[in-house]
Design an enzyme around this catalytic site. Structure first.
Site, PDB file in Angstrom:
ATOM      1  N   PHE A  78      23.604  42.778 -71.948  1.00 51.45           N
ATOM      2  CA  PHE A  78      24.491  41.697 -71.485  1.00 51.45           C
ATOM      3  C   PHE A  78      23.662  40.455 -71.156  1.00 51.45           C
ATOM      4  O   PHE A  78      24.041  39.335 -71.467  1.00 51.45           O
ATOM      5  CB  PHE A  78      25.257  42.094 -70.220  1.00 51.45           C
ATOM      6  N   ASP A 121      34.410  33.672 -74.944  1.00 53.76           N
ATOM      7  CA  ASP A 121      33.270  33.920 -75.840  1.00 53.76           C
ATOM      8  C   ASP A 121      33.717  33.623 -77.265  1.00 53.76           C
ATOM      9  O   ASP A 121      34.833  33.965 -77.653  1.00 53.76           O
ATOM     10  CB  ASP A 121      32.852  35.392 -75.746  1.00 53.76           C
ATOM     11  N   HIS A 142      31.263  37.800 -56.115  1.00 53.79           N
ATOM     12  CA  HIS A 142      32.221  38.321 -57.090  1.00 53.79           C
ATOM     13  C   HIS A 142      31.494  39.426 -57.865  1.00 53.79           C
ATOM     14  O   HIS A 142      30.535  39.142 -58.586  1.00 53.79           O
ATOM     15  CB  HIS A 142      32.667  37.198 -58.030  1.00 53.79           C
TER      16      HIS A 142
HETATM   17  C1  FAD Z   1      33.164  34.393 -64.045  1.00 55.90           C
HETATM   18  C2  FAD Z   1      33.211  34.501 -65.539  1.00 55.90           C
HETATM   19  C3  FAD Z   1      34.209  35.258 -66.145  1.00 55.90           C
HETATM   20  C4  FAD Z   1      34.287  35.355 -67.545  1.00 55.90           C
HETATM   21  N1  FAD Z   1      35.300  36.087 -68.119  1.00 55.90           N
HETATM   22  C5  FAD Z   1      35.460  36.094 -69.462  1.00 55.90           C
HETATM   23  C6  FAD Z   1      36.581  36.726 -70.088  1.00 55.90           C
HETATM   24  O1  FAD Z   1      37.421  37.323 -69.422  1.00 55.90           O
HETATM   25  N2  FAD Z   1      36.695  36.661 -71.424  1.00 55.90           N
HETATM   26  C7  FAD Z   1      35.765  36.007 -72.217  1.00 55.90           C
HETATM   27  O2  FAD Z   1      35.919  35.977 -73.440  1.00 55.90           O
HETATM   28  N3  FAD Z   1      34.687  35.418 -71.650  1.00 55.90           N
HETATM   29  C8  FAD Z   1      34.526  35.428 -70.305  1.00 55.90           C
HETATM   30  N4  FAD Z   1      33.446  34.787 -69.731  1.00 55.90           N
HETATM   31  C9  FAD Z   1      32.425  34.183 -70.605  1.00 55.90           C
HETATM   32  C10 FAD Z   1      32.797  32.758 -70.999  1.00 55.90           C
HETATM   33  O3  FAD Z   1      34.011  32.725 -71.723  1.00 55.90           O
HETATM   34  C11 FAD Z   1      31.660  32.234 -71.858  1.00 55.90           C
HETATM   35  O4  FAD Z   1      30.519  32.063 -71.073  1.00 55.90           O
HETATM   36  C12 FAD Z   1      31.972  30.995 -72.651  1.00 55.90           C
HETATM   37  O5  FAD Z   1      30.922  30.843 -73.617  1.00 55.90           O
HETATM   38  C13 FAD Z   1      32.059  29.722 -71.819  1.00 55.90           C
HETATM   39  O6  FAD Z   1      33.208  29.672 -71.086  1.00 55.90           O
HETATM   40  P1  FAD Z   1      33.461  28.475 -70.041  1.00 55.90           P
HETATM   41  O7  FAD Z   1      34.850  28.578 -69.580  1.00 55.90           O
HETATM   42  O8  FAD Z   1      32.390  28.412 -69.039  1.00 55.90           O
HETATM   43  O9  FAD Z   1      33.334  27.225 -71.082  1.00 55.90           O
HETATM   44  P2  FAD Z   1      33.230  25.677 -70.916  1.00 55.90           P
HETATM   45  O10 FAD Z   1      33.251  25.243 -69.505  1.00 55.90           O
HETATM   46  O11 FAD Z   1      34.237  25.092 -71.848  1.00 55.90           O
HETATM   47  O12 FAD Z   1      31.750  25.386 -71.469  1.00 55.90           O
HETATM   48  C14 FAD Z   1      31.302  25.971 -72.689  1.00 55.90           C
HETATM   49  C15 FAD Z   1      30.145  25.140 -73.244  1.00 55.90           C
HETATM   50  O13 FAD Z   1      30.645  23.885 -73.721  1.00 55.90           O
HETATM   51  C16 FAD Z   1      30.012  22.797 -73.055  1.00 55.90           C
HETATM   52  N5  FAD Z   1      31.058  21.786 -72.860  1.00 55.90           N
HETATM   53  C17 FAD Z   1      32.058  21.776 -71.944  1.00 55.90           C
HETATM   54  N6  FAD Z   1      32.827  20.683 -72.102  1.00 55.90           N
HETATM   55  C18 FAD Z   1      32.320  19.985 -73.157  1.00 55.90           C
HETATM   56  C19 FAD Z   1      32.671  18.773 -73.830  1.00 55.90           C
HETATM   57  N7  FAD Z   1      33.706  18.044 -73.422  1.00 55.90           N
HETATM   58  N8  FAD Z   1      31.909  18.358 -74.881  1.00 55.90           N
HETATM   59  C20 FAD Z   1      30.838  19.097 -75.303  1.00 55.90           C
HETATM   60  N9  FAD Z   1      30.459  20.252 -74.700  1.00 55.90           N
HETATM   61  C21 FAD Z   1      31.190  20.690 -73.658  1.00 55.90           C
HETATM   62  C22 FAD Z   1      29.452  23.374 -71.756  1.00 55.90           C
HETATM   63  O14 FAD Z   1      28.337  22.620 -71.293  1.00 55.90           O
HETATM   64  C23 FAD Z   1      29.077  24.778 -72.214  1.00 55.90           C
HETATM   65  O15 FAD Z   1      27.842  24.758 -72.883  1.00 55.90           O
HETATM   66  C24 FAD Z   1      33.324  34.685 -68.351  1.00 55.90           C
HETATM   67  C25 FAD Z   1      32.309  33.934 -67.735  1.00 55.90           C
HETATM   68  C26 FAD Z   1      32.250  33.835 -66.356  1.00 55.90           C
HETATM   69  C27 FAD Z   1      31.159  33.012 -65.725  1.00 55.90           C
END
Ligand code: FAD
Length: 299
Positions: free
Chosen positions: A213, A106, A261
């Site tokens: 949330f 986040d 999950h």
């Molecule tokens: C199962 C689960 C567990 C989570 N646990 C945590 C946690 O422990 N701590 C925490 O802080 N958050 C957590 N989150 C929330 C998550 O970190 C947020 O939703 C965050 O905003 C996106 O993470 P992501 O890894 O999906 O990002 P990404 O997959 O990197 O995507 C983020 C955004 O960027 C876009 N994007 C991806 N690649 C590119 C690119 N190359 N160019 C332009 N745009 C791109 C995607 O379309 C998306 O809109 C969790 C979410 C889930 C689903």
């Protein structure tokens, strides 16, 4: 849902590192009953909701020792350096961790330094580059699409990039609309991606908290459910929440979802109740069934 049906069903439970003595007590009280369900693994969030990042490894180690159940740290790359992330990977290897949930994280409102990696894909590439196939990598995905995504199509393409970078399986953001999951999985299958996509389930126990949330992450609460919840007292909200989420889980499993999950929020009762409503075997039942099948093998 064709390719999803081929995967074995995996049931897991998510925890967060406690921040206060009261939080410690809540986790201590929840861990035993949640472990008794016999999830395939626990996962522990990282920096989510303002929790400290060092708390993750402590909670992971504690959970593994106290329960004997595999525990996966979440690892996000936001604000991270190659050195800091490499340091976490080394510590997790030393602790015997084999599974990591790799995320972007986040975006904190006061973020000063975005870090060396902008997206989860880059983190996954780094983990593979540093540790090869050592870790099973889980990633996040979004049946109702990520709130920052430019479009649904672009978000799906970015999800595919995470799989191509080396993700082994995915867990979804929570949702209350089964059709969103079915549609998402169909689109993913259409792109030729066939890793397991396990629905993330947020039990509705404290409705105002869940509504907050949901607003934050873009999960939609069906209008009829919202209206009924808003008219109910706490006890009726919990009853309706259990009933609604049990039905959602049943629908997902019946359609072939490869497990669930649970976002347990360090509280045992809602997850345990839904688990039992679904007729999922708890750890003790599984041991008994395994014992029965091995004794019948002997005959
Ligand atoms: C199962 C689960 C567990 C989570 N646990 C945590 C946690 O422990 N701590 C925490 O802080 N958050 C957590 N989150 C929330 C998550 O970190 C947020 O939703 C965050 O905003 C996106 O993470 P992501 O890894 O999906 O990002 P990404 O997959 O990197 O995507 C983020 C955004 O960027 C876009 N994007 C991806 N690649 C590119 C690119 N190359 N160019 C332009 N745009 C791109 C995607 O379309 C998306 O809109 C969790 C979410 C889930 C689903």
């Amino acid at each position: 849902m064709q390719t999803q049906q081929k995967h074995p069903k995996v049931f897991s439970v998510e925890l967060f590192p406690p921040k206060t003595p009261m939080g410690e007590e809540n986790l201590a009280a929840a861990l035993g009953p949640l472990a008794a369900l016999g999830p395939a693994f626990f996962s522990v969030t990282f920096g989510a909701g303002g929790t400290t990042r060092s708390g993750t490894i402590e909670t992971v180690v504690r959970t593994m020792i106290e329960t004997g159940i595999e525990t996966a740290p979440h690892l996000s790359c936001i604000e991270g350096t190659r050195e800091s992330i490499g340091g976490f990977l080394d510590r997790y290897k030393d602790a015997g961790v084999r599974r990591i949930v790799a995320l972007r994280g986040d975006l904190p409102s006061d973020m000063e330094n975005p870090g060396v990696f902008s997206y989860a894909t880059e983190l996954i590439r780094f983990i593979r580059e540093q540790t090869g196939d050592y870790f099973h990598i889980e990633v996040g995905c979004y049946p109702e699409f990520h709130p920052e995504a430019e479009s649904a199509t672009v978000d799906l393409a970015h999800f595919r990039e995470k799989v191509e970078a080396g993700a082994d399986s995915a867990m979804t953001q929570f949702f209350y609309n089964a059709d969103a999951y079915f549609y998402f999985v169909d689109r993913v299958e259409h792109m030729g991606v066939d890793i397991p996509i396990v629905p993330g389930i947020m039990p509705i126990w404290n409705y105002p908290q869940v509504a907050r949330f949901a607003a934050g992450c873009g999960a939609q609460i069906p209008l009829w459910l919202k209206k009924r919840m808003e008219a109910y007292d706490d006890e009726s909200q919990r009853q309706l929440g259990i009933e609604f989420v049990t039905d959602l889980c049943q629908r997902l499993l019946d359609a072939g979802a490869p497990g669930l999950h649970f976002y347990a929020l360090n509280r045992a009762e809602p997850t345990s109740t839904i688990w039992s409503n679904l007729g999922l075997p708890a750890a003790a039942d599984r041991k008994r069934l395994q014992g029965l099948s091995s004794s019948s093998d002997l005959r």
